[in-house]
Design a protein around this motif. Structure first.
Motif, PDB file in Angstrom:
ATOM      1  N   PHE A  48       0.865  -1.179   0.000  1.00  0.00           N
ATOM      2  CA  PHE A  48       0.000   0.000   0.000  1.00  0.00           C
ATOM      3  C   PHE A  48       0.898   1.225   0.000  1.00  0.00           C
ATOM      4  CE2 PHE A  48      -2.535   3.352   1.858  1.00  0.00           C
ATOM      5  CZ  PHE A  48      -3.771   3.174   1.264  1.00  0.00           C
ATOM      6  N   GLY A  49       0.716   2.113  -0.937  1.00  0.00           N
ATOM      7  CA  GLY A  49       1.570   3.298  -1.048  1.00  0.00           C
ATOM      8  C   GLY A  49       2.772   3.016  -1.928  1.00  0.00           C
ATOM      9  N   THR A  50       3.785   3.857  -1.764  1.00  0.00           N
ATOM     10  CA  THR A  50       4.942   3.760  -2.652  1.00  0.00           C
ATOM     11  C   THR A  50       6.205   3.281  -1.963  1.00  0.00           C
ATOM     12  OG1 THR A  50       5.452   6.094  -2.262  1.00  0.00           O
ATOM     13  CG2 THR A  50       4.080   5.569  -4.185  1.00  0.00           C
ATOM     14  N   ASN A  51       6.177   3.088  -0.639  1.00  0.00           N
ATOM     15  CA  ASN A  51       7.362   2.598   0.058  1.00  0.00           C
ATOM     16  C   ASN A  51       6.960   1.828   1.313  1.00  0.00           C
ATOM     17  OD1 ASN A  51       7.100   4.494   2.301  1.00  0.00           O
ATOM     18  ND2 ASN A  51       7.835   6.073   0.885  1.00  0.00           N
ATOM     19  N   ASN A  52       7.961   1.196   1.935  1.00  0.00           N
ATOM     20  CA  ASN A  52       7.697   0.357   3.108  1.00  0.00           C
ATOM     21  C   ASN A  52       7.136   1.135   4.288  1.00  0.00           C
ATOM     22  OD1 ASN A  52       8.494  -2.034   1.907  1.00  0.00           O
ATOM     23  ND2 ASN A  52      10.629  -1.790   2.531  1.00  0.00           N
ATOM     24  N   ARG A  53       7.550   2.374   4.464  1.00  0.00           N
ATOM     25  CA  ARG A  53       7.047   3.171   5.588  1.00  0.00           C
ATOM     26  C   ARG A  53       5.560   3.467   5.437  1.00  0.00           C
ATOM     27  NH1 ARG A  53      10.911   7.829   7.565  1.00  0.00           N
ATOM     28  NH2 ARG A  53      10.060   7.198   9.573  1.00  0.00           N
ATOM     29  N   GLN A  54       5.134   3.822   4.236  1.00  0.00           N
ATOM     30  CA  GLN A  54       3.711   4.069   4.006  1.00  0.00           C
ATOM     31  C   GLN A  54       2.911   2.787   4.201  1.00  0.00           C
ATOM     32  OE1 GLN A  54       3.621   5.672   0.040  1.00  0.00           O
ATOM     33  NE2 GLN A  54       3.829   7.782   0.749  1.00  0.00           N
ATOM     34  N   HIS A  55       3.448   1.684   3.707  1.00  0.00           N
ATOM     35  CA  HIS A  55       2.761   0.392   3.827  1.00  0.00           C
ATOM     36  C   HIS A  55       2.620   0.010   5.304  1.00  0.00           C
ATOM     37  CE1 HIS A  55       1.347  -3.535   2.603  1.00  0.00           C
ATOM     38  NE2 HIS A  55       2.359  -4.144   3.202  1.00  0.00           N
ATOM     39  N   SER A  56       3.692   0.098   6.078  1.00  0.00           N
ATOM     40  CA  SER A  56       3.635  -0.236   7.506  1.00  0.00           C
ATOM     41  C   SER A  56       2.707   0.706   8.261  1.00  0.00           C
ATOM     42  CB  SER A  56       5.036  -0.190   8.122  1.00  0.00           C
ATOM     43  OG  SER A  56       5.802  -1.276   7.684  1.00  0.00           O
ATOM     44  N   GLY A  57       2.704   1.978   7.878  1.00  0.00           N
ATOM     45  CA  GLY A  57       1.798   2.939   8.511  1.00  0.00           C
ATOM     46  C   GLY A  57       0.339   2.587   8.269  1.00  0.00           C
ATOM     47  N   ALA A  58       0.046   2.166   7.048  1.00  0.00           N
ATOM     48  CA  ALA A  58      -1.323   1.756   6.721  1.00  0.00           C
ATOM     49  C   ALA A  58      -1.697   0.503   7.500  1.00  0.00           C
ATOM     50  CB  ALA A  58      -1.452   1.514   5.222  1.00  0.00           C
ATOM     51  N   ILE A  59      -0.789  -0.457   7.571  1.00  0.00           N
ATOM     52  CA  ILE A  59      -1.049  -1.692   8.319  1.00  0.00           C
ATOM     53  C   ILE A  59      -1.317  -1.360   9.781  1.00  0.00           C
ATOM     54  CG2 ILE A  59      -0.058  -3.883   9.107  1.00  0.00           C
ATOM     55  CD1 ILE A  59      -0.793  -3.856   6.106  1.00  0.00           C
ATOM     56  N   ARG A  60      -0.520  -0.461  10.354  1.00  0.00           N
ATOM     57  CA  ARG A  60      -0.722  -0.069  11.754  1.00  0.00           C
ATOM     58  C   ARG A  60      -2.105   0.553  11.954  1.00  0.00           C
ATOM     59  NH1 ARG A  60       0.202   1.318  16.638  1.00  0.00           N
ATOM     60  NH2 ARG A  60       0.518   3.363  17.502  1.00  0.00           N
ATOM     61  N   SER A  61      -2.509   1.427  11.051  1.00  0.00           N
ATOM     62  CA  SER A  61      -3.828   2.059  11.204  1.00  0.00           C
ATOM     63  C   SER A  61      -4.939   1.018  11.077  1.00  0.00           C
ATOM     64  CB  SER A  61      -4.016   3.197  10.205  1.00  0.00           C
ATOM     65  OG  SER A  61      -4.117   2.713   8.888  1.00  0.00           O
ATOM     66  N   TRP A  62      -4.769   0.040  10.208  1.00  0.00           N
ATOM     67  CA  TRP A  62      -5.775  -1.010  10.068  1.00  0.00           C
ATOM     68  C   TRP A  62      -5.775  -1.932  11.275  1.00  0.00           C
ATOM     69  CZ3 TRP A  62      -3.641  -1.731   4.535  1.00  0.00           C
ATOM     70  CH2 TRP A  62      -4.126  -0.708   3.720  1.00  0.00           C
ATOM     71  N   LEU A  63      -4.596  -2.193  11.856  1.00  0.00           N
ATOM     72  CA  LEU A  63      -4.538  -2.993  13.080  1.00  0.00           C
ATOM     73  C   LEU A  63      -5.273  -2.292  14.216  1.00  0.00           C
ATOM     74  CD1 LEU A  63      -0.877  -4.264  12.862  1.00  0.00           C
ATOM     75  CD2 LEU A  63      -2.892  -5.730  13.095  1.00  0.00           C
ATOM     76  N   ILE A  64      -5.123  -0.990  14.309  1.00  0.00           N
ATOM     77  CA  ILE A  64      -5.834  -0.224  15.340  1.00  0.00           C
ATOM     78  C   ILE A  64      -7.339  -0.298  15.105  1.00  0.00           C
ATOM     79  CG2 ILE A  64      -6.222   2.102  16.243  1.00  0.00           C
ATOM     80  CD1 ILE A  64      -3.164   2.548  15.780  1.00  0.00           C
ATOM     81  N   GLU A  65      -7.759  -0.226  13.849  1.00  0.00           N
ATOM     82  CA  GLU A  65      -9.184  -0.361  13.520  1.00  0.00           C
ATOM     83  C   GLU A  65      -9.695  -1.750  13.905  1.00  0.00           C
ATOM     84  OE1 GLU A  65     -13.005   0.444  12.080  1.00  0.00           O
ATOM     85  OE2 GLU A  65     -11.356   1.828  12.486  1.00  0.00           O
ATOM     86  N   LEU A  66      -8.912  -2.784  13.603  1.00  0.00           N
ATOM     87  CA  LEU A  66      -9.303  -4.141  13.973  1.00  0.00           C
ATOM     88  C   LEU A  66      -9.311  -4.313  15.490  1.00  0.00           C
ATOM     89  CD1 LEU A  66      -7.320  -6.104  11.240  1.00  0.00           C
ATOM     90  CD2 LEU A  66      -9.805  -5.893  11.409  1.00  0.00           C
ATOM     91  N   GLU A  67      -8.417  -3.610  16.174  1.00  0.00           N
ATOM     92  CA  GLU A  67      -8.403  -3.646  17.641  1.00  0.00           C
ATOM     93  C   GLU A  67      -9.685  -3.023  18.205  1.00  0.00           C
ATOM     94  OE1 GLU A  67      -5.185  -2.650  21.095  1.00  0.00           O
ATOM     95  OE2 GLU A  67      -5.503  -1.088  19.585  1.00  0.00           O
ATOM     96  N   ARG A  68     -10.113  -1.920  17.624  1.00  0.00           N
ATOM     97  CA  ARG A  68     -11.372  -1.288  18.054  1.00  0.00           C
ATOM     98  C   ARG A  68     -12.558  -2.222  17.872  1.00  0.00           C
ATOM     99  NH1 ARG A  68     -10.032   3.773  14.758  1.00  0.00           N
ATOM    100  NH2 ARG A  68      -8.540   4.792  16.114  1.00  0.00           N
ATOM    101  N   LYS A  69     -12.502  -3.053  16.851  1.00  0.00           N
ATOM    102  CA  LYS A  69     -13.583  -3.998  16.569  1.00  0.00           C
ATOM    103  C   LYS A  69     -13.468  -5.270  17.408  1.00  0.00           C
ATOM    104  CE  LYS A  69     -15.347  -1.556  13.237  1.00  0.00           C
ATOM    105  NZ  LYS A  69     -16.648  -0.940  13.348  1.00  0.00           N
ATOM    106  N   GLY A  70     -12.380  -5.403  18.174  1.00  0.00           N
ATOM    107  CA  GLY A  70     -12.212  -6.561  19.028  1.00  0.00           C
ATOM    108  C   GLY A  70     -11.676  -7.791  18.330  1.00  0.00           C
ATOM    109  N   LEU A  71     -11.092  -7.633  17.142  1.00  0.00           N
ATOM    110  CA  LEU A  71     -10.600  -8.776  16.381  1.00  0.00           C
ATOM    111  C   LEU A  71      -9.127  -9.077  16.636  1.00  0.00           C
ATOM    112  CD1 LEU A  71     -12.424  -8.031  13.023  1.00  0.00           C
ATOM    113  CD2 LEU A  71     -13.059  -9.691  14.781  1.00  0.00           C
ATOM    114  N   VAL A  72      -8.358  -8.073  17.033  1.00  0.00           N
ATOM    115  CA  VAL A  72      -6.948  -8.248  17.385  1.00  0.00           C
ATOM    116  C   VAL A  72      -6.686  -7.464  18.662  1.00  0.00           C
ATOM    117  CG1 VAL A  72      -6.239  -8.516  14.968  1.00  0.00           C
ATOM    118  CG2 VAL A  72      -6.067  -6.280  16.045  1.00  0.00           C
ATOM    119  N   ARG A  73      -5.557  -7.767  19.294  1.00  0.00           N
ATOM    120  CA  ARG A  73      -5.155  -6.983  20.454  1.00  0.00           C
ATOM    121  C   ARG A  73      -3.644  -6.945  20.533  1.00  0.00           C
ATOM    122  NH1 ARG A  73      -3.563  -9.687  25.097  1.00  0.00           N
ATOM    123  NH2 ARG A  73      -3.940 -11.923  25.101  1.00  0.00           N
ATOM    124  N   ARG A  74      -3.152  -6.004  21.326  1.00  0.00           N
ATOM    125  CA  ARG A  74      -1.721  -5.894  21.539  1.00  0.00           C
ATOM    126  C   ARG A  74      -1.306  -6.955  22.548  1.00  0.00           C
ATOM    127  NH1 ARG A  74      -0.989   0.389  20.559  1.00  0.00           N
ATOM    128  NH2 ARG A  74      -3.068   0.691  19.750  1.00  0.00           N
TER     129      ARG A  74
END
Length: 89
Positions: A48-74
């Motif tokens: 997602f995006g044009t480099n690894n930092r953008q991709h990891s940033g997007a993954i992190r934001s999606w992980l936080i969204e999944l955490e809000r939904k109760g599907l993943v946790r830290r």
């Protein structure tokens, strides 16, 4: 779409492309153990995006969204953050 935003699955409000990213994240967490955001990002394709930092940033934001939904946790409060999938009861 039926249900409130809190009760809907996160991919119900996104396109099928986003559903693919969410599903890949959940699939990456299907094994035992925790993974850092970077480790999960390496398993999710296409980038997602044009480099690894953008991709990891997007993954992190999606992980936080999944955490809000109760599907993943830290895993704990240590850095780097490790993520695990929440077991369905």
């Amino acid at each position: 779409m039926e249900g409130s935003p809190e009760t809907r699955q996160p991919w119900n409000v996104y396109s099928s492309v986003m559903h693919n990213y969410f599903q890949q994240i959940l699939d990456a967490l299907d094994v035992v153990g925790g993974f850092t955001t970077g480790q999960i990002a390496k398993k999710v394709k296409p980038m997602f995006g044009t480099n690894n930092r953008q991709h990891s940033g997007a993954i992190r934001s999606w992980l936080i969204e999944l955490e809000r939904k109760g599907l993943v946790r830290r895993l704990d409060d240590k850095l780097p953050t490790c993520w695990i999938k929440v077991a369905k009861e």
